[in-house]
Design a protein around this motif. Structure first.
Motif, PDB file in Angstrom:
ATOM      1  N   GLY A 119       0.786  -1.229   0.000  1.00  0.00           N
ATOM      2  CA  GLY A 119       0.000   0.000   0.000  1.00  0.00           C
ATOM      3  C   GLY A 119       0.814   1.273   0.000  1.00  0.00           C
ATOM      4  N   GLU A 120       2.149   1.164   0.085  1.00  0.00           N
ATOM      5  CA  GLU A 120       2.990   2.366   0.055  1.00  0.00           C
ATOM      6  C   GLU A 120       3.194   2.819  -1.388  1.00  0.00           C
ATOM      7  OE1 GLU A 120       5.876   0.146   3.188  1.00  0.00           O
ATOM      8  OE2 GLU A 120       5.065  -0.606   1.289  1.00  0.00           O
ATOM      9  N   LEU A 121       3.272   4.119  -1.582  1.00  0.00           N
ATOM     10  CA  LEU A 121       3.553   4.646  -2.912  1.00  0.00           C
ATOM     11  C   LEU A 121       4.997   4.337  -3.300  1.00  0.00           C
ATOM     12  CD1 LEU A 121       1.848   8.164  -2.843  1.00  0.00           C
ATOM     13  CD2 LEU A 121       1.010   6.072  -3.929  1.00  0.00           C
ATOM     14  N   GLY A 122       5.177   3.991  -4.568  1.00  0.00           N
ATOM     15  CA  GLY A 122       6.511   3.727  -5.077  1.00  0.00           C
ATOM     16  C   GLY A 122       7.151   4.986  -5.627  1.00  0.00           C
ATOM     17  N   PRO A 123       8.394   4.900  -6.059  1.00  0.00           N
ATOM     18  CA  PRO A 123       9.115   6.072  -6.551  1.00  0.00           C
ATOM     19  C   PRO A 123       8.525   6.595  -7.851  1.00  0.00           C
ATOM     20  CG  PRO A 123      10.384   4.078  -6.946  1.00  0.00           C
ATOM     21  CD  PRO A 123       9.220   3.685  -6.081  1.00  0.00           C
ATOM     22  N   PRO A 124       8.673   7.893  -8.107  1.00  0.00           N
ATOM     23  CA  PRO A 124       8.260   8.445  -9.402  1.00  0.00           C
ATOM     24  C   PRO A 124       9.022   7.732 -10.528  1.00  0.00           C
ATOM     25  CG  PRO A 124       8.859  10.198  -7.851  1.00  0.00           C
ATOM     26  CD  PRO A 124       9.303   8.911  -7.247  1.00  0.00           C
ATOM     27  N   LEU A 125       8.322   7.391 -11.584  1.00  0.00           N
ATOM     28  CA  LEU A 125       8.932   6.658 -12.697  1.00  0.00           C
ATOM     29  C   LEU A 125       8.805   7.478 -13.981  1.00  0.00           C
ATOM     30  CD1 LEU A 125      10.153   4.054 -13.965  1.00  0.00           C
ATOM     31  CD2 LEU A 125       7.796   3.230 -14.226  1.00  0.00           C
ATOM     32  N   SER A 126       9.937   7.816 -14.571  1.00  0.00           N
ATOM     33  CA  SER A 126       9.961   8.555 -15.834  1.00  0.00           C
ATOM     34  C   SER A 126      10.705   7.728 -16.876  1.00  0.00           C
ATOM     35  CB  SER A 126      10.660   9.909 -15.679  1.00  0.00           C
ATOM     36  OG  SER A 126       9.923  10.756 -14.835  1.00  0.00           O
ATOM     37  N   ARG A 133      10.148  23.690 -19.395  1.00  0.00           N
ATOM     38  CA  ARG A 133       8.904  23.166 -19.970  1.00  0.00           C
ATOM     39  C   ARG A 133       8.678  21.677 -19.684  1.00  0.00           C
ATOM     40  NH1 ARG A 133       9.148  21.580 -25.978  1.00  0.00           N
ATOM     41  NH2 ARG A 133      11.346  21.215 -26.438  1.00  0.00           N
ATOM     42  N   PHE A 134       9.688  21.018 -19.145  1.00  0.00           N
ATOM     43  CA  PHE A 134       9.539  19.591 -18.864  1.00  0.00           C
ATOM     44  C   PHE A 134       9.077  19.312 -17.436  1.00  0.00           C
ATOM     45  CE2 PHE A 134      12.784  20.122 -22.150  1.00  0.00           C
ATOM     46  CZ  PHE A 134      12.223  19.371 -23.169  1.00  0.00           C
ATOM     47  N   SER A 135       9.073  20.336 -16.597  1.00  0.00           N
ATOM     48  CA  SER A 135       8.764  20.123 -15.181  1.00  0.00           C
ATOM     49  C   SER A 135       7.373  19.530 -14.971  1.00  0.00           C
ATOM     50  CB  SER A 135       8.883  21.441 -14.412  1.00  0.00           C
ATOM     51  OG  SER A 135      10.205  21.917 -14.433  1.00  0.00           O
ATOM     52  N   ALA A 136       6.390  20.035 -15.726  1.00  0.00           N
ATOM     53  CA  ALA A 136       5.014  19.584 -15.525  1.00  0.00           C
ATOM     54  C   ALA A 136       4.827  18.109 -15.854  1.00  0.00           C
ATOM     55  CB  ALA A 136       4.061  20.426 -16.363  1.00  0.00           C
ATOM     56  N   ALA A 137       5.705  17.553 -16.672  1.00  0.00           N
ATOM     57  CA  ALA A 137       5.566  16.144 -17.060  1.00  0.00           C
ATOM     58  C   ALA A 137       6.196  15.196 -16.055  1.00  0.00           C
ATOM     59  CB  ALA A 137       6.205  15.922 -18.432  1.00  0.00           C
ATOM     60  N   MET A 138       6.920  15.737 -15.082  1.00  0.00           N
ATOM     61  CA  MET A 138       7.578  14.882 -14.105  1.00  0.00           C
ATOM     62  C   MET A 138       6.559  14.365 -13.079  1.00  0.00           C
ATOM     63  SD  MET A 138      10.759  14.649 -14.958  1.00  0.00           S
ATOM     64  CE  MET A 138      10.008  14.505 -16.590  1.00  0.00           C
ATOM     65  N   PRO A 139       6.524  13.052 -12.859  1.00  0.00           N
ATOM     66  CA  PRO A 139       5.532  12.488 -11.936  1.00  0.00           C
ATOM     67  C   PRO A 139       5.943  12.657 -10.480  1.00  0.00           C
ATOM     68  CG  PRO A 139       6.944  10.753 -12.760  1.00  0.00           C
ATOM     69  CD  PRO A 139       7.383  12.022 -13.453  1.00  0.00           C
ATOM     70  N   VAL A 182      22.697  16.639 -16.421  1.00  0.00           N
ATOM     71  CA  VAL A 182      23.126  15.653 -15.424  1.00  0.00           C
ATOM     72  C   VAL A 182      22.721  16.100 -14.028  1.00  0.00           C
ATOM     73  CG1 VAL A 182      25.127  14.542 -14.358  1.00  0.00           C
ATOM     74  CG2 VAL A 182      25.007  14.775 -16.848  1.00  0.00           C
ATOM     75  N   GLN A 183      22.916  17.367 -13.713  1.00  0.00           N
ATOM     76  CA  GLN A 183      22.526  17.878 -12.394  1.00  0.00           C
ATOM     77  C   GLN A 183      21.014  17.745 -12.177  1.00  0.00           C
ATOM     78  OE1 GLN A 183      24.058  21.872 -12.361  1.00  0.00           O
ATOM     79  NE2 GLN A 183      26.191  21.181 -12.495  1.00  0.00           N
ATOM     80  N   TRP A 184      20.240  18.039 -13.219  1.00  0.00           N
ATOM     81  CA  TRP A 184      18.773  17.918 -13.158  1.00  0.00           C
ATOM     82  C   TRP A 184      18.364  16.485 -12.853  1.00  0.00           C
ATOM     83  CZ3 TRP A 184      13.939  20.052 -13.503  1.00  0.00           C
ATOM     84  CH2 TRP A 184      12.929  19.377 -14.190  1.00  0.00           C
ATOM     85  N   GLU A 185      18.956  15.532 -13.589  1.00  0.00           N
ATOM     86  CA  GLU A 185      18.604  14.125 -13.410  1.00  0.00           C
ATOM     87  C   GLU A 185      19.076  13.598 -12.057  1.00  0.00           C
ATOM     88  OE1 GLU A 185      18.670  12.975 -18.177  1.00  0.00           O
ATOM     89  OE2 GLU A 185      20.293  12.302 -16.865  1.00  0.00           O
ATOM     90  N   VAL A 186      20.269  13.992 -11.627  1.00  0.00           N
ATOM     91  CA  VAL A 186      20.762  13.571 -10.316  1.00  0.00           C
ATOM     92  C   VAL A 186      19.849  14.108  -9.218  1.00  0.00           C
ATOM     93  CG1 VAL A 186      22.630  13.857  -8.636  1.00  0.00           C
ATOM     94  CG2 VAL A 186      23.165  13.266 -11.006  1.00  0.00           C
ATOM     95  N   GLY A 187      19.403  15.354  -9.392  1.00  0.00           N
ATOM     96  CA  GLY A 187      18.484  15.929  -8.405  1.00  0.00           C
ATOM     97  C   GLY A 187      17.185  15.153  -8.318  1.00  0.00           C
ATOM     98  N   LEU A 188      16.627  14.779  -9.471  1.00  0.00           N
ATOM     99  CA  LEU A 188      15.391  13.992  -9.479  1.00  0.00           C
ATOM    100  C   LEU A 188      15.619  12.628  -8.825  1.00  0.00           C
ATOM    101  CD1 LEU A 188      14.124  14.729 -13.122  1.00  0.00           C
ATOM    102  CD2 LEU A 188      13.113  15.582 -10.996  1.00  0.00           C
TER     103      LEU A 188
END
Length: 256
Positions: free
Chosen positions: A43-50, A97-103, A141-147
């Motif tokens: 029942g726990e939420l899993g990690p955001p998946l992109s 412009r990609f921020s809104a698509a991130m789950p 790379v910094q963006w992806e590492v942060g996510l």
């Protein structure tokens, strides 16, 4: 380090083997997706998946995406296609412009093209200056590492086909009245500049392949093989992300 040479374009599957593995993978993916959403399992939420799709024009991104999302409830996955930025989007940082698509946690997104346009089409077509596209590598790379640090699972896929196969698929689209709309003058121009794009792709792979979000170069000369490979890579990524959280991926077979 990822490279286009990683793809063995001779790999293929028979129709029966491809169908068998697709059906098995889709069932497994559905169970894992429900687990990520907290609907089965603990029942726990899993990690955001992109899941990000890049690749040559006509490399089969659309077909792979359809096989990926077709077994899933459409309420549980968002597919977003990205083209050239609008005039308003160009006023912002290229990643904006990609921020809104991130789950969020428990969410799943599929991106048909992505922020890598800055170092591919924008680079090759001169839509970004050399200074702009070169500084994009560390920013990405910094963006992806942060996510990833915040828990996200990022699956980056490059679908690789030969120039001869790409030309064959272009001509097949040209002959098919129901697929002709997919083929544009821009596609033919991009094909004529394939050597320039290959240089850009190799540098992109080398500069942005990192442990938090590695590149997977998928041999897509055979559509049957590529579709199976994409599904299995996504399944592996989900299971790895759950293990990192100390959770066991749900085992549907054991409960039957």
């Amino acid at each position: 380090m990822a490279s286009l040479q990683d793809a063995d374009l001779t790999l293929k599957l028979s129709a029966s083997e491809s169908q068998r593995r697709i059906l098995a993978a889709q069932r497994r993916l559905l169970a894992l997706r429900l687990q990520l959403g907290g609907l089965i399992g603990g029942g726990e939420l899993g990690p955001p998946l992109s899941i990000m799709f890049e690749g040559w024009d006509a490399s089969g991104k659309g077909g792979s995406i359809r096989r990926l999302v077709s077994p899933l409830d459409p309420r549980h996955v968002r597919v977003t296609q990205f083209g050239a930025p609008s005039a308003d989007e160009r006023r912002h940082h290229f990643l904006h412009r990609f921020s809104a698509a991130m789950p969020g946690w428990g969410g799943m997104s599929v991106l048909d093209r992505s922020w890598y346009g800055r170092v591919l089409v924008e680079r090759v077509e001169g839509l970004a200056s050399e200074q702009e596209w070169r500084r994009a590598y560390p920013q990405i790379v910094q963006w992806e590492v942060g996510l990833a640090t915040e828990g996200a699972a990022i699956v980056k896929l490059w679908l690789e086909i030969s120039e001869d196969e790409q030309l064959r698929r272009f001509r097949a689209r040209e002959r098919d009245p129901l697929k002709r709309w997919k083929l544009t003058g821009e596609d033919w121009r991009n094909l004529s500049r394939r050597a320039d794009y290959e240089v850009a792709v190799e540098e992109m792979l080398g500069s942005t392949d990192h442990p938090a979000a590695p590149w997977h170069v998928v041999a897509a000369e055979s559509k049957r093989y590529a579709r199976v490979r994409v599904l299995e890579l996504v399944i592996d990524a989900i299971e790895d992300s759950l293990h990192q959280l100390g959770r066991e991926p749900v085992d549907i077979a054991a409960s039957l």
